[in-house]
Scaffold this active site. Structure first.
Site, PDB file in Angstrom:
ATOM      1  N   ALA A  15       4.269  10.147   0.662  1.00 21.94           N
ATOM      2  CA  ALA A  15       4.491  10.316   2.097  1.00 21.94           C
ATOM      3  C   ALA A  15       4.887   8.977   2.705  1.00 21.94           C
ATOM      4  O   ALA A  15       4.491   7.916   2.210  1.00 21.94           O
ATOM      5  CB  ALA A  15       3.219  10.833   2.747  1.00 21.94           C
ATOM      6  N   GLU A  25      -4.077   8.043  -3.980  1.00 18.83           N
ATOM      7  CA  GLU A  25      -4.599   8.315  -2.630  1.00 18.83           C
ATOM      8  C   GLU A  25      -6.008   7.804  -2.380  1.00 18.83           C
ATOM      9  O   GLU A  25      -6.305   7.338  -1.282  1.00 18.83           O
ATOM     10  CB  GLU A  25      -4.558   9.824  -2.340  1.00 18.83           C
ATOM     11  CG  GLU A  25      -3.170  10.363  -2.064  1.00 18.83           C
ATOM     12  CD  GLU A  25      -2.439  10.820  -3.322  1.00 18.83           C
ATOM     13  OE1 GLU A  25      -2.853  10.434  -4.441  1.00 18.83           O
ATOM     14  OE2 GLU A  25      -1.449  11.553  -3.181  1.00 18.83           O
ATOM     15  N   GLU A  64       3.196  14.175  -6.866  1.00 19.56           N
ATOM     16  CA  GLU A  64       2.920  15.600  -6.600  1.00 19.56           C
ATOM     17  C   GLU A  64       4.212  16.422  -6.599  1.00 19.56           C
ATOM     18  O   GLU A  64       4.232  17.577  -7.039  1.00 19.56           O
ATOM     19  CB  GLU A  64       2.165  15.747  -5.274  1.00 19.56           C
ATOM     20  CG  GLU A  64       0.715  15.264  -5.396  1.00 19.56           C
ATOM     21  CD  GLU A  64      -0.011  15.216  -4.076  1.00 19.56           C
ATOM     22  OE1 GLU A  64       0.497  14.540  -3.153  1.00 19.56           O
ATOM     23  OE2 GLU A  64      -1.066  15.855  -3.935  1.00 19.56           O
ATOM     24  N   GLY A 113       2.305  11.571  -3.073  1.00 17.33           N
ATOM     25  CA  GLY A 113       3.155  12.751  -2.887  1.00 17.33           C
ATOM     26  C   GLY A 113       4.400  12.724  -3.768  1.00 17.33           C
ATOM     27  O   GLY A 113       4.967  13.777  -4.067  1.00 17.33           O
TER      28      GLY A 113
HETATM   29  N1  COA Z   1       5.905   4.778   2.890  1.00 18.22           N
HETATM   30  C1  COA Z   1       6.730   4.047   3.641  1.00 18.22           C
HETATM   31  N2  COA Z   1       7.412   2.986   3.176  1.00 18.22           N
HETATM   32  C2  COA Z   1       7.228   2.661   1.890  1.00 18.22           C
HETATM   33  C3  COA Z   1       6.363   3.387   1.041  1.00 18.22           C
HETATM   34  C4  COA Z   1       5.682   4.495   1.587  1.00 18.22           C
HETATM   35  N3  COA Z   1       4.863   5.273   0.866  1.00 18.22           N
HETATM   36  N4  COA Z   1       6.382   2.795  -0.166  1.00 18.22           N
HETATM   37  C5  COA Z   1       7.228   1.764  -0.092  1.00 18.22           C
HETATM   38  N5  COA Z   1       7.741   1.681   1.149  1.00 18.22           N
HETATM   39  C6  COA Z   1       8.673   0.696   1.675  1.00 18.22           C
HETATM   40  C7  COA Z   1       8.090  -0.713   1.637  1.00 18.22           C
HETATM   41  O1  COA Z   1       7.242  -0.929   2.755  1.00 18.22           O
HETATM   42  C8  COA Z   1       9.338  -1.548   1.671  1.00 18.22           C
HETATM   43  O2  COA Z   1       9.835  -1.580   2.993  1.00 18.22           O
HETATM   44  P1  COA Z   1      10.243  -2.999   3.688  1.00 18.22           P
HETATM   45  O3  COA Z   1      11.435  -3.466   2.887  1.00 18.22           O
HETATM   46  O4  COA Z   1      10.576  -2.613   5.091  1.00 18.22           O
HETATM   47  O5  COA Z   1       9.056  -3.895   3.545  1.00 18.22           O
HETATM   48  C9  COA Z   1      10.323  -0.719   0.851  1.00 18.22           C
HETATM   49  O6  COA Z   1       9.804   0.612   0.827  1.00 18.22           O
HETATM   50  C10 COA Z   1      10.437  -1.176  -0.599  1.00 18.22           C
HETATM   51  O7  COA Z   1       9.104  -1.273  -1.114  1.00 18.22           O
HETATM   52  P2  COA Z   1       8.594  -2.562  -1.919  1.00 18.22           P
HETATM   53  O8  COA Z   1       7.118  -2.451  -2.077  1.00 18.22           O
HETATM   54  O9  COA Z   1       9.131  -3.804  -1.290  1.00 18.22           O
HETATM   55  O10 COA Z   1       9.390  -2.314  -3.263  1.00 18.22           O
HETATM   56  P3  COA Z   1       8.892  -2.441  -4.750  1.00 18.22           P
HETATM   57  O11 COA Z   1      10.041  -1.984  -5.585  1.00 18.22           O
HETATM   58  O12 COA Z   1       8.301  -3.780  -5.002  1.00 18.22           O
HETATM   59  O13 COA Z   1       7.671  -1.382  -4.915  1.00 18.22           O
HETATM   60  C11 COA Z   1       6.537   0.726  -4.790  1.00 18.22           C
HETATM   61  C12 COA Z   1       7.898   0.020  -4.747  1.00 18.22           C
HETATM   62  C13 COA Z   1       6.795   2.204  -4.564  1.00 18.22           C
HETATM   63  C14 COA Z   1       5.918   0.498  -6.185  1.00 18.22           C
HETATM   64  C15 COA Z   1       5.583   0.146  -3.744  1.00 18.22           C
HETATM   65  O14 COA Z   1       6.264   0.100  -2.509  1.00 18.22           O
HETATM   66  C16 COA Z   1       4.311   0.952  -3.524  1.00 18.22           C
HETATM   67  O15 COA Z   1       3.384   0.832  -4.317  1.00 18.22           O
HETATM   68  N6  COA Z   1       4.264   1.760  -2.437  1.00 18.22           N
HETATM   69  C17 COA Z   1       3.077   2.529  -2.080  1.00 18.22           C
HETATM   70  C18 COA Z   1       3.045   3.792  -2.884  1.00 18.22           C
HETATM   71  C19 COA Z   1       1.800   4.586  -2.632  1.00 18.22           C
HETATM   72  O16 COA Z   1       0.676   4.161  -2.845  1.00 18.22           O
HETATM   73  N7  COA Z   1       1.998   5.830  -2.196  1.00 18.22           N
HETATM   74  C20 COA Z   1       0.895   6.732  -1.990  1.00 18.22           C
HETATM   75  C21 COA Z   1       1.105   7.444  -0.704  1.00 18.22           C
HETATM   76  S1  COA Z   1      -0.261   8.534  -0.427  1.00 18.22           S
END
Ligand code: COA
Length: 268
Positions: free
Chosen positions: A74, A142, A122, A119
């Site tokens: 999400a 989560e 999921e 998600g």
């Molecule tokens: N919602 C909104 N924005 C998100 C996001 C999410 N779930 N996950 C990543 N982004 C955004 C980051 O904030 C970043 O935005 P910015 O450039 O404005 O700072 C952009 O996507 C790229 O993410 P970044 O973390 O810089 O890239 P990365 O390649 O190093 O890592 C992930 C990618 C997906 C591994 C990492 O962003 C992450 O762990 N995200 C959280 C995932 C998570 O726990 N989701 C569970 C949701 S319940």
């Protein structure tokens, strides 16, 4: 239905008899904005209606744009702006998407090209088959965010990998790599990242060669039966068998076997 333009949140492409849906927010890790959830649900509905109307679509591939993320779950930035009631409404919407994907009348393949968390994983769990790039990482993270998986994860993950592994992954919020996911049976194949799209196309072509009504009936027998005690589940299998027994494709399968030639299924 038109193929979406390059700026769209969701790209819809037809390749042979498969449809590829690509989440297209690579700069935001393909996170599920509410608008993207709505667009996917709408698209699945439209494809389902096409199939019901006789369109020859045989497989659906779900993947993410770019090489970093399949889907980061999400959109947590969007969520911060919401009231609790907004979040409750969204939970209804995202579950409607997962249910539509799970019930899609043709085999669905998640091609996990990068990070699949929350998600995002999921979404892959709602597909029939998962394949992954060797660089992909996945997890239901989560509990680390003070919530629990809310788009089917607590129910679909144990049905796929068993209760012990599901508890291991959900209670730790651990992120695992593609090779470990393969060992756990969470994904069916791991390929070098550059070969993922070709591998997805191969899976799609393989299922496309089978009788589409039989695939739809087999999928429903498995999914509907799992929710029932064995005796009831076996009745469901019998009912789904009855559906395919009266199809032209069933006769074609028998004829092709007798004539020692590949069958040509028409989905009738
Ligand atoms: N919602 C909104 N924005 C998100 C996001 C999410 N779930 N996950 C990543 N982004 C955004 C980051 O904030 C970043 O935005 P910015 O450039 O404005 O700072 C952009 O996507 C790229 O993410 P970044 O973390 O810089 O890239 P990365 O390649 O190093 O890592 C992930 C990618 C997906 C591994 C990492 O962003 C992450 O762990 N995200 C959280 C995932 C998570 O726990 N989701 C569970 C949701 S319940």
């Amino acid at each position: 239905m038109e193929t979406s333009g390059p700026g769209a949140l969701l790209l819809v492409e037809r390749r042979d008899r498969a449809v590829f849906l690509t989440l297209n927010r690579p700069a935001a890790a393909n996170a599920l904005l509410r608008a993207l959830v709505a667009e996917m649900t709408r698209t699945l509905g439209a494809l389902g209606r096409e199939i019901a109307g006789g369109a020859d679509l045989r497989a659906l591939v779900v993947t993410g744009a770019g090489d970093k993320a399949f889907c980061a779950g999400a959109d947590l930035k969007e969520r911060r702006t919401w009231t609790l009631d907004d979040t409750r409404v969204f939970l209804g919407e995202i579950n409607a998407l997962m249910d539509a994907l799970a019930a899609f009348p043709r085999p669905t393949i998640a091609a996990i090209n990068g990070a699949a968390f929350g998600g995002g994983l999921e979404l892959a769990l709602a597909c029939d088959v998962r394949i992954a790039a060797d660089s992909a990482e996945m997890g239901l993270t989560e509990t680390r965010l003070g919530i629990i998986p809310g788009a089917g994860g607590t129910q679909r993950l144990p049905r796929i990998v068993g209760v012990a592994v599901a508890k291991e992954l959900i209670l730790t919020g651990r992120r695992i790599g593609a090779a470990r996911a393969r060992e756990l049976g969470l994904v069916s194949e791991v390929v070098p990242a550059a070969e993922l799209a070709a591998a997805a196309a191969r899976w799609a072509a393989e299922v496309a060669a089978a009788a589409p009504l039989a695939l739809g009936a087999a999928k429903r027998a498995i999914d509907e039966g799992l929710a029932q005690p064995l005796a009831e589940a076996l009745k469901i299998e019998r009912a789904r068998y009855e559906e395919v027994l009266v199809t032209e494709d069933r006769n074609e399968g028998l004829a092709a076997f007798a004539e020692k030639r590949p069958p040509v299924y028409k989905g009738r």
